[in-house]
Scaffold this motif. Structure first.
Motif, PDB file in Angstrom:
ATOM      1  N   VAL A 536       0.833  -1.197   0.000  1.00  0.00           N
ATOM      2  CA  VAL A 536       0.000   0.000   0.000  1.00  0.00           C
ATOM      3  C   VAL A 536       0.870   1.250   0.000  1.00  0.00           C
ATOM      4  O   VAL A 536       0.596   2.219  -0.710  1.00  0.00           O
ATOM      5  CB  VAL A 536      -0.941  -0.003   1.222  1.00  0.00           C
ATOM      6  CG1 VAL A 536      -1.767   1.276   1.256  1.00  0.00           C
ATOM      7  CG2 VAL A 536      -1.853  -1.215   1.193  1.00  0.00           C
ATOM      8  N   THR A 537       1.946   1.243   0.776  1.00  0.00           N
ATOM      9  CA  THR A 537       2.825   2.409   0.861  1.00  0.00           C
ATOM     10  C   THR A 537       3.422   2.750  -0.491  1.00  0.00           C
ATOM     11  O   THR A 537       3.507   3.924  -0.871  1.00  0.00           O
ATOM     12  CB  THR A 537       3.942   2.149   1.880  1.00  0.00           C
ATOM     13  OG1 THR A 537       3.365   1.856   3.149  1.00  0.00           O
ATOM     14  CG2 THR A 537       4.857   3.356   1.998  1.00  0.00           C
ATOM     15  N   LYS A 538       3.824   1.732  -1.244  1.00  0.00           N
ATOM     16  CA  LYS A 538       4.421   1.986  -2.558  1.00  0.00           C
ATOM     17  C   LYS A 538       3.394   2.511  -3.550  1.00  0.00           C
ATOM     18  O   LYS A 538       3.690   3.376  -4.377  1.00  0.00           O
ATOM     19  CB  LYS A 538       5.077   0.714  -3.076  1.00  0.00           C
ATOM     20  CG  LYS A 538       6.339   0.322  -2.308  1.00  0.00           C
ATOM     21  CD  LYS A 538       6.957  -0.942  -2.863  1.00  0.00           C
ATOM     22  CE  LYS A 538       8.213  -1.316  -2.084  1.00  0.00           C
ATOM     23  NZ  LYS A 538       8.822  -2.576  -2.581  1.00  0.00           N
ATOM     24  N   PHE A 539       2.163   1.992  -3.496  1.00  0.00           N
ATOM     25  CA  PHE A 539       1.119   2.524  -4.372  1.00  0.00           C
ATOM     26  C   PHE A 539       0.838   3.988  -4.044  1.00  0.00           C
ATOM     27  O   PHE A 539       0.664   4.821  -4.935  1.00  0.00           O
ATOM     28  CB  PHE A 539      -0.160   1.699  -4.231  1.00  0.00           C
ATOM     29  CG  PHE A 539      -0.184   0.452  -5.082  1.00  0.00           C
ATOM     30  CD1 PHE A 539      -0.376   0.551  -6.453  1.00  0.00           C
ATOM     31  CD2 PHE A 539      -0.014  -0.794  -4.527  1.00  0.00           C
ATOM     32  CE1 PHE A 539      -0.407  -0.583  -7.252  1.00  0.00           C
ATOM     33  CE2 PHE A 539      -0.048  -1.934  -5.305  1.00  0.00           C
ATOM     34  CZ  PHE A 539      -0.245  -1.840  -6.681  1.00  0.00           C
ATOM     35  N   GLU A 540       0.779   4.327  -2.761  1.00  0.00           N
ATOM     36  CA  GLU A 540       0.540   5.709  -2.364  1.00  0.00           C
ATOM     37  C   GLU A 540       1.669   6.613  -2.836  1.00  0.00           C
ATOM     38  O   GLU A 540       1.441   7.747  -3.273  1.00  0.00           O
ATOM     39  CB  GLU A 540       0.382   5.797  -0.844  1.00  0.00           C
ATOM     40  CG  GLU A 540      -0.885   5.149  -0.323  1.00  0.00           C
ATOM     41  CD  GLU A 540      -0.957   5.119   1.188  1.00  0.00           C
ATOM     42  OE1 GLU A 540      -2.066   4.966   1.733  1.00  0.00           O
ATOM     43  OE2 GLU A 540       0.110   5.251   1.846  1.00  0.00           O
ATOM     44  N   LYS A 541       2.896   6.110  -2.748  1.00  0.00           N
ATOM     45  CA  LYS A 541       4.044   6.907  -3.196  1.00  0.00           C
ATOM     46  C   LYS A 541       3.991   7.131  -4.704  1.00  0.00           C
ATOM     47  O   LYS A 541       4.274   8.232  -5.190  1.00  0.00           O
ATOM     48  CB  LYS A 541       5.341   6.200  -2.825  1.00  0.00           C
ATOM     49  CG  LYS A 541       6.602   7.001  -3.171  1.00  0.00           C
ATOM     50  CD  LYS A 541       7.849   6.177  -3.003  1.00  0.00           C
ATOM     51  CE  LYS A 541       8.016   5.679  -1.591  1.00  0.00           C
ATOM     52  NZ  LYS A 541       9.262   4.882  -1.443  1.00  0.00           N
ATOM     53  N   LEU A 542       3.602   6.097  -5.469  1.00  0.00           N
ATOM     54  CA  LEU A 542       3.508   6.236  -6.915  1.00  0.00           C
ATOM     55  C   LEU A 542       2.447   7.270  -7.290  1.00  0.00           C
ATOM     56  O   LEU A 542       2.631   8.056  -8.225  1.00  0.00           O
ATOM     57  CB  LEU A 542       3.184   4.880  -7.547  1.00  0.00           C
ATOM     58  CG  LEU A 542       3.059   4.842  -9.071  1.00  0.00           C
ATOM     59  CD1 LEU A 542       4.361   5.298  -9.735  1.00  0.00           C
ATOM     60  CD2 LEU A 542       2.695   3.443  -9.541  1.00  0.00           C
ATOM     61  N   ALA A 543       1.335   7.293  -6.571  1.00  0.00           N
ATOM     62  CA  ALA A 543       0.296   8.286  -6.843  1.00  0.00           C
ATOM     63  C   ALA A 543       0.755   9.687  -6.477  1.00  0.00           C
ATOM     64  O   ALA A 543       0.447  10.664  -7.165  1.00  0.00           O
ATOM     65  CB  ALA A 543      -0.971   7.939  -6.068  1.00  0.00           C
TER      66      ALA A 543
END
Length: 825
Positions: A536-543
């Motif tokens: 989840v953290t990586k998806f949030e960072k990508l967004a």
């Protein structure tokens, strides 16, 4: 200042009334004149509001003056009564800050002559909102008439209509234009007295010295203070020649800790009882607990044991608010106002004393007699003192109502101007310090514009710093840094060596060819699934920032390690782990006993357990400075109190059933592929109906969290993803809500809870994850054109403007995909 000096030297020794917007600033100017030998005698210093009130009382039939807190109480009660009739504001959570904003908005309307009966509904694009404002404004005006009350606006208007000026035959009134906002009626007020031979004086500060302030780059509030003390010692200047200007009240406590530890005598002109005095701190926390109960006035503990510095102020507050209690009864707004006032109780303070270090705020700074001045916490002033556009009137609505009405942007400029003037009057050696490291988010921070504007572009350097009239295109802010300039002062280059790297990065990113800086990866074949977002953290960072994701997760360029600072003991991860253990142990103790959270019963035991964990941790990882541990202990104690208060107030009939729960599962994407995710739920509660609520503890600030935004443009997905994983693991058992708890002073004890269908639908997170996977597969990791790109600014040396227009089509080939993500509120 020369004009003010001429006034004092030339006026006869008769009573002089000096009227301005800021009484403390005027006193400071007069004091500086007195130190220069100017005979500043026979004066009275008053604000416009004070003078209006006094003249109102001198009229034949004066109205009873309604102070601000009394108005807040009245308006709050009226809004609560009218809420069923309100369409636009009917569902607003009514808190003290919202009511304050409402009173300010109504004052703005009434100052330009808009009354409830002729409220300009047509000026508002939202007619429902305008009708609500008219209803509330009319109710407030009726309250003023019914209670025979006068507020500052009424007083101004009353004085304006008073034509008999015989009372000022032996008084000369000097009206200062001291750089503050000029509301329309204030202009009328000035014209009224000028027509009666009052003098108008424009007072400005002297231009800044050629010698620029020095910079102290620190790593947290405590590190700032420690560095100040070390700098004074190394310079050989006695502490009695030094003053420290604190911009945050809690800094006084930390200065006290270090000064006492090192045996340095000091005097302080400011303070905050909550942070500075242990007995007062306990008394206030106990009282705030009682405020939540009915008839709490009879239960308030005696103030006999309070420290002498604060007892008088608290007794005065109690007497004042008991009168309101008699009038309004058990009013939630009265408790809220009392809560707000009591946490702002100031210490009496001391005068600057010979042989002692002097600690003050900016308004009380000694501009003449101290050879060294240290200004702490200028990063704290980034937000322009919390001024925001709304929530009652927006600037565009103010512009429609009248050309003269003062907007929020006007007030921000005025705040900045005053701050510059206050800083520019400091003489001798001046040091600007700021906390450049955010220990919560583990990122390096930027100096505030207040600092950067002393080290600005060539255009800005030619202007007097006191004017603060820098064209927007030339202004330096924390997003631009100094990458656009060709030269900058050596002090700034020494303090920020990464600026040179940033220039190089900028040049590389503007090249047409692929390189390590332009963010365009062009390959043949399939993307590397090993580097695709998998949490989840990586998806949030990508967004949030595709470019940042590329740097950290594809190039695998890690953050710099946290500096080895003696004043920094535990990092954010270590602190969070400790707090989680404290919260978990608390419920493990009370739940088997079938007990509910109770602060009065459990506070001492919980704090004692926290001390036990801290002592065990300090034996394994001892702090380099004892004061670092003292500050940490005080913060943990306060967090324990906030946590207990939150739980006692909000848990209700829910039952915590799991803590630190590992969850994992597989979610099906829209393209048919599966995505395996895992995480840890800090806490899961069961409702009486058998449904679940899940929470994540946050130790940082809560400002960016709001229930009005569900996914925050794809940058906040954890609550939705964890809710889906929990429902899978629990065989379809419903997760009624998921959210975040902020049990710290930084988080203000806030709770943000998202239902399954709030502003957005929780199931939409599958679409967001699918879009972000597509964006990764397309291989474009640009930043800058995307609204929320690199929002955290973790890598200032790589931050840059958009590439030139001819490159945008090739570089931003995935912008449409990301725009779809950012469309989710």
């Amino acid at each position: 200042m020369n004009q003010l000096q001429h006034i004092f030297e030339s006026m006869p020794l008769q009573e002089k009334w000096i009227v301005g917007q800021n009484v403390r600033q005027i006193y400071q100017w007069i004091r500086e004149l007195a130190l220069q030998g100017v005979p500043a005698l026979n004066y009275r210093v008053m604000s416009f509001q004070m003078l209006a009130e006094e003249w109102n009382q001198g009229l034949e039939n004066p109205g009873q003056y309604a102070h601000m807190d009394e108005r807040l109480l009245a308006v709050g009660e009226q809004v609560s009564r009218l809420q069923p009739q309100l369409g636009y504001y009917g569902h607003v959570t009514i808190g003290i800050h919202w009511v304050e904003a409402l009173v300010d908005a109504m004052d703005e309307l009434r100052l330009i002559g808009l009354e409830g009966q002729n409220f300009p509904i047509s000026a508002f694009s939202n007619q429902e909102k305008a009708k609500d404002l008219k209803l509330i404004l009319t109710a407030y005006e009726e309250w003023l008439i019914r209670e025979d009350k006068m507020d500052a606006v009424c007083a101004y208007q009353r004085v304006m209509k008073e034509a008999d000026c015989k009372r000022i035959e032996n008084i000369e009134i000097v009206i200062l234009d001291d750089g503050f906002k000029q509301m329309p009626l204030v202009n009328q007020f000035r014209e009224f007295w000028m027509a009666r031979n009052a003098r108008l004086v424009s007072v400005g500060s002297k231009p800044a010295d050629e010698k620029r302030p020095k910079l102290l780059k620190a790593y947290g509030d405590l590190s700032e203070i420690h560095q100040v003390f070390e700098t004074v010692k190394s310079s050989g200047v006695g502490f009695d020649k030094v003053q420290i200007i604190a911009t945050k009240p809690e800094q006084l406590t930390r200065i006290t800790m270090i000064a006492k530890h090192e045996g340095i005598p000091y005097s302080a002109s400011l303070g905050d009882a909550v942070f500075a005095l242990p007995t007062a701190r306990k008394w206030i926390f106990d009282t705030l607990d009682l405020i939540e109960e009915g008839d709490f006035w009879k239960k308030i503990p005696t103030t006999n044991e309070l420290e002498e510095e604060v007892k008088e102020g608290i007794d005065a507050l109690l007497n004042r608010y008991r009168g309101y209690a008699d009038r309004y009864g058990d009013s939630a707004f009265m408790r809220d106002i009392f809560h707000q006032a009591i946490t702002r109780v100031r210490l009496k303070g001391e005068p600057r004393l010979p042989g002692k270090l002097y600690v003050t705020d900016l308004a009380g700074a000694d501009a003449m007699q101290r050879s060294k001045t240290f200004v702490l916490g200028l990063d704290h002033l980034n937000s322009q003192d919390g001024l925001t556009d709304g929530p009652i009137l927006y600037d565009k609505e103010r512009n429609r109502l009248g050309a003269d009405i003062v907007t929020v942007q006007d007030r921000k400029r005025e705040v900045a101007q005053k701050r510059k003037r206050d800083l520019d009057r400091l003489r001798g050696e001046v040091y600007y310090s700021y906390s450049c490291f955010d220990a919560v988010n583990f990122t390096e921070k930027f100096p505030s514009p207040v600092i950067l504007n002393h080290y600005t572009t060539e255009t800005c350097q030619k202007q007097a710093m006191a004017s603060y009239r820098i064209p927007l295109k030339d202004a330096i802010n924390q997003w631009e840094w100094e990458l656009a300039t060709t030269a900058f002062p050596q002090e700034l280059e020494d303090a920020y060596p990464k600026l040179a790297a940033g220039r190089f990065a900028r040049a590389q990113r503007q090249l047409d060819t692929f390189n390590a800086y332009n963010g365009q990866i062009d390959w043949q074949g399939q993307p590397d699934e090993n580097k695709a977002p998998s949490s989840v953290t990586k998806f949030e960072k990508l967004a949030r920032s595709p470019y940042l994701y590329w740097i950290e997760n594809i190039l695998e360029v890690g953050r710099e390690p946290q500096p080895d600072e003696p004043t920094v003991w535990l990092n954010a991860l270590e602190k969070g782990t400790l707090l989680h253990e404290i919260f978990q142990a608390y419920y493990q103790k009370i739940l088997p006993k079938m007990q509910r959270p109770n602060r009065l019963r459990d506070e001492q035991a919980l704090i004692a357990y926290a001390h036990k964990l801290i002592e065990a941790l300090s034996r394994v990882n001892p702090p380099k400075l004892p004061v670092a541990k003292e500050v940490f202990v005080a913060e943990v104690e306060q967090t324990c109190r906030i946590f207990l208060s939150m739980e006692e107030q909000n848990l209700g009939e829910d039952q915590p059933v799991y803590q630190e729960l590992d969850v994992s599962g597989t979610l099906m994407m829209e393209n048919g592929q599966s995505l395996s995710l895992r995480g840890k739920v800090d806490r899961m509660d069961r409702t009486p109906e058998g449904k679940y609520r899940i929470y994540d503890y946050k130790t940082g600030k809560s400002k960016s969290y709001t229930q009005k935004q569900y996914f925050v443009h794809g940058t906040r997905l954890q609550h939705a993803v964890y809710a889906l994983l929990v429902e899978q693991a629990e065989l379809g058992q419903k997760v009624e809500s998921a959210g975040y708890l902020f049990p710290t002073r930084r988080g203000n004890g806030k709770r943000i809870i998202y239902p399954s269908n709030g502003v957005e639908s929780r199931g939409d997170v599958i679409t967001i994850l699918s879009l972000l996977r597509d964006a990764y597969a397309e291989g474009s990791f640009a930043q800058g054109i995307i609204p929320y790109a690199n929002q955290e600014r973790d890598y200032p040396e790589l931050a840059e403007q958009n590439p030139v227009e001819k490159n945008q089509k090739e570089i931003y080939n995935s912008i449409e995909t990301l725009r779809e993500v950012h469309a989710y509120e």
